[in-house]
Design a protein around this motif. Sequence first.
Motif, mmCIF file in Angstrom:
data_model
loop_
_atom_site.group_PDB
_atom_site.id
_atom_site.type_symbol
_atom_site.label_atom_id
_atom_site.label_comp_id
_atom_site.label_asym_id
_atom_site.label_seq_id
_atom_site.Cartn_x
_atom_site.Cartn_y
_atom_site.Cartn_z
ATOM 1 N N LYS A 41 88.804 30.932 0.660
ATOM 2 C CA LYS A 41 89.849 30.617 -0.318
ATOM 3 C C LYS A 41 91.030 31.572 -0.185
ATOM 4 O O LYS A 41 92.187 31.150 -0.230
ATOM 5 N N PHE A 42 90.752 32.877 -0.002
ATOM 6 C CA PHE A 42 91.825 33.862 0.149
ATOM 7 C C PHE A 42 92.659 33.552 1.389
ATOM 8 O O PHE A 42 93.891 33.547 1.342
ATOM 9 N N LEU A 43 92.006 33.254 2.505
ATOM 10 C CA LEU A 43 92.723 32.991 3.746
ATOM 11 C C LEU A 43 93.456 31.655 3.698
ATOM 12 O O LEU A 43 94.465 31.465 4.377
ATOM 13 N N SER A 44 92.949 30.733 2.879
ATOM 14 C CA SER A 44 93.576 29.408 2.781
ATOM 15 C C SER A 44 94.845 29.425 1.947
ATOM 16 O O SER A 44 95.648 28.495 2.029
ATOM 17 N N LYS A 45 95.047 30.471 1.158
ATOM 18 C CA LYS A 45 96.208 30.514 0.266
ATOM 19 C C LYS A 45 97.518 30.528 1.025
ATOM 20 O O LYS A 45 98.501 29.936 0.585
ATOM 21 N N SER A 46 97.564 31.237 2.164
ATOM 22 C CA SER A 46 98.820 31.326 2.907
ATOM 23 C C SER A 46 98.569 31.810 4.319
ATOM 24 O O SER A 46 97.575 32.497 4.603
ATOM 25 N N ALA A 47 99.478 31.449 5.216
ATOM 26 C CA ALA A 47 99.409 31.946 6.590
ATOM 27 C C ALA A 47 99.577 33.463 6.606
ATOM 28 O O ALA A 47 99.034 34.156 7.469
ATOM 29 N N ASN A 49 98.332 35.602 4.515
ATOM 30 C CA ASN A 49 97.039 36.229 4.305
ATOM 31 C C ASN A 49 96.228 36.281 5.598
ATOM 32 O O ASN A 49 95.507 37.239 5.859
ATOM 33 N N CYS A 50 96.345 35.230 6.410
ATOM 34 C CA CYS A 50 95.661 35.225 7.706
ATOM 35 C C CYS A 50 96.243 36.291 8.631
ATOM 36 O O CYS A 50 95.505 37.041 9.276
ATOM 37 N N LEU A 51 97.567 36.355 8.680
ATOM 38 C CA LEU A 51 98.232 37.266 9.608
ATOM 39 C C LEU A 51 97.964 38.732 9.304
ATOM 40 O O LEU A 51 97.916 39.560 10.206
ATOM 41 N N ARG A 52 97.783 39.075 8.010
ATOM 42 C CA ARG A 52 97.596 40.476 7.680
ATOM 43 C C ARG A 52 96.126 40.886 7.573
ATOM 44 O O ARG A 52 95.819 42.020 7.239
ATOM 45 N N THR A 53 95.220 39.951 7.875
ATOM 46 C CA THR A 53 93.796 40.283 7.889
ATOM 47 C C THR A 53 93.445 40.906 9.231
ATOM 48 O O THR A 53 93.455 40.237 10.261
ATOM 49 N N LYS A 54 93.147 42.178 9.211
ATOM 50 C CA LYS A 54 92.940 42.931 10.446
ATOM 51 C C LYS A 54 91.502 42.826 10.944
ATOM 52 O O LYS A 54 91.240 42.919 12.140
ATOM 53 N N CYS A 55 90.563 42.656 10.024
ATOM 54 C CA CYS A 55 89.157 42.606 10.401
ATOM 55 C C CYS A 55 88.383 41.801 9.352
ATOM 56 O O CYS A 55 88.705 41.852 8.164
ATOM 57 N N ILE A 56 87.381 41.059 9.810
ATOM 58 C CA ILE A 56 86.473 40.342 8.917
ATOM 59 C C ILE A 56 85.056 40.807 9.211
ATOM 60 O O ILE A 56 84.574 40.696 10.345
ATOM 61 N N ILE A 57 84.396 41.341 8.194
ATOM 62 C CA ILE A 57 83.004 41.792 8.304
ATOM 63 C C ILE A 57 82.150 40.855 7.459
ATOM 64 O O ILE A 57 82.539 40.480 6.349
ATOM 65 N N THR A 58 81.005 40.477 7.966
ATOM 66 C CA THR A 58 80.119 39.622 7.188
ATOM 67 C C THR A 58 78.666 39.948 7.487
ATOM 68 O O THR A 58 78.345 40.518 8.534
ATOM 69 N N SER A 59 77.790 39.602 6.562
ATOM 70 C CA SER A 59 76.358 39.586 6.835
ATOM 71 C C SER A 59 76.012 38.144 7.205
ATOM 72 O O SER A 59 76.894 37.281 7.249
ATOM 73 N N MET A 60 74.753 37.850 7.452
ATOM 74 C CA MET A 60 74.390 36.470 7.783
ATOM 75 C C MET A 60 74.515 35.536 6.578
ATOM 76 O O MET A 60 74.639 34.328 6.725
ATOM 77 N N MET A 61 74.495 36.081 5.368
ATOM 78 C CA MET A 61 74.697 35.300 4.142
ATOM 79 C C MET A 61 73.710 34.130 4.046
ATOM 80 O O MET A 61 74.090 32.986 3.791
ATOM 81 N N GLU A 62 72.413 34.424 4.220
ATOM 82 C CA GLU A 62 71.399 33.379 4.142
ATOM 83 C C GLU A 62 70.344 33.649 3.070
ATOM 84 O O GLU A 62 69.388 32.890 2.932
ATOM 85 N N ARG A 63 70.512 34.703 2.300
ATOM 86 C CA ARG A 63 69.522 35.024 1.273
ATOM 87 C C ARG A 63 69.752 34.211 -0.002
ATOM 88 O O ARG A 63 70.805 33.618 -0.197
ATOM 89 N N GLY A 64 68.734 34.239 -0.868
ATOM 90 C CA GLY A 64 68.863 33.633 -2.188
ATOM 91 C C GLY A 64 68.981 32.126 -2.189
ATOM 92 O O GLY A 64 69.628 31.543 -3.066
ATOM 93 N N GLY A 65 68.368 31.483 -1.186
ATOM 94 C CA GLY A 65 68.394 30.022 -1.154
ATOM 95 C C GLY A 65 69.747 29.417 -0.849
ATOM 96 O O GLY A 65 70.007 28.267 -1.202
#
Length: 362
Positions: A41-47, A49-65
């Motif tokens: 949602k944050f990145l979809s707000k504007s180009a 926001n995409c351009l100034r995002t220097k790094c994206i960190i994530t976990s696998m995000m598969e817990r909790g069903g």
Amino acid sequence: MSENQEVIIWVDSDPNVAKSSFLQKEGFKVLFYNETAEAIKFLSKSASNCLRTKCIITSMMERGGRKERGLLNGIQMIQKISQLFKENQISVAPLLAIVTLTADREICNENGIEICVYGDRKHLQDTVLERLKISSDRTFRRLWDEDKSITCKSLRVKAKKVLEYLNLNPNLLNNFADHCFCFQCEKTRIYYRGEPCERYAVPLGWYRYGIAIRPEFESLRSSIEGWHVAYHGTKHQLIGSILQHKRIVFPGDKLQDGSRLPVRLGQCWKDKVSPKGDSVIYLSPTIYYSSLPIYAPPFKVDSVMYQVVLQVRIHPKCYKKFPETVGLKNRLDPDFTNDEIEWVTADRSGVVPFGLLIKPFR
């Protein structure tokens, strides 16, 4: 938060992930999200926001069903973000990192995730900081893949659909200047034109419809061939007015529907180019810059997204070169530095549009 401030996005289902982060102490603005949808949602707000995002960190995000609830995991989020960048025609990508206990490293690499750390957040952050510090002046990984698979015939068919959608007067076109710039038809990317010579990037992946030039230039075609080649991004709604007047419309000009073109983007460099205070327009020798969504907003025709950009000749003495002004932190075009890709002019008679460029993208 400043609209131009660089950010790191960290997505993790652990609500206390921020407590384990020391990236902020290194001067970075970190945005923490517990849901993949929030980052998208944050990145979809504007180009921007995409351009100034220097790094994206994530976990696998598969817990909790999450899987059972149909929510995107970390890899799927990266795939969605990749598509979002493509739709916004943003060719540079942020550094991608994952901290995980379960992810397959090969799958991570296939999705452009350069840093894959197993369960150690401290090691992850140390690695990210090292990469950001040594790579601050370049793209962190390959550009998002361009769609080179589209055939010459398919590009022509799609471009024709846009031409029909724009409903332009045929008398405003010049089919002698039509040209296909698909990857099968064009093999050279950089050409030199004008006197003195100035390079420009060929618009690979685009189709050009020739457009009629102003009557006063018909007898001066040989002179115009000595002018430089550049691009001007615009909204598709303005194409009719531009072709009707056979000139680029400036802020304040009257449009086809009777309205006035509003001033956008703050008229950067106006004081250095127009001492009298006249409006200015922006061009570039690379279509990568002119087709940024802020200049050439994407639009949809029959479920396919498109952009339009004008190809122009510009008198060598009527413009000045400046650095980009959209907040790029990485090099946008491998053949041009960011300090030379914004050309600015206040000379209405010194710019002659001769081609309407159309590009479909996935």
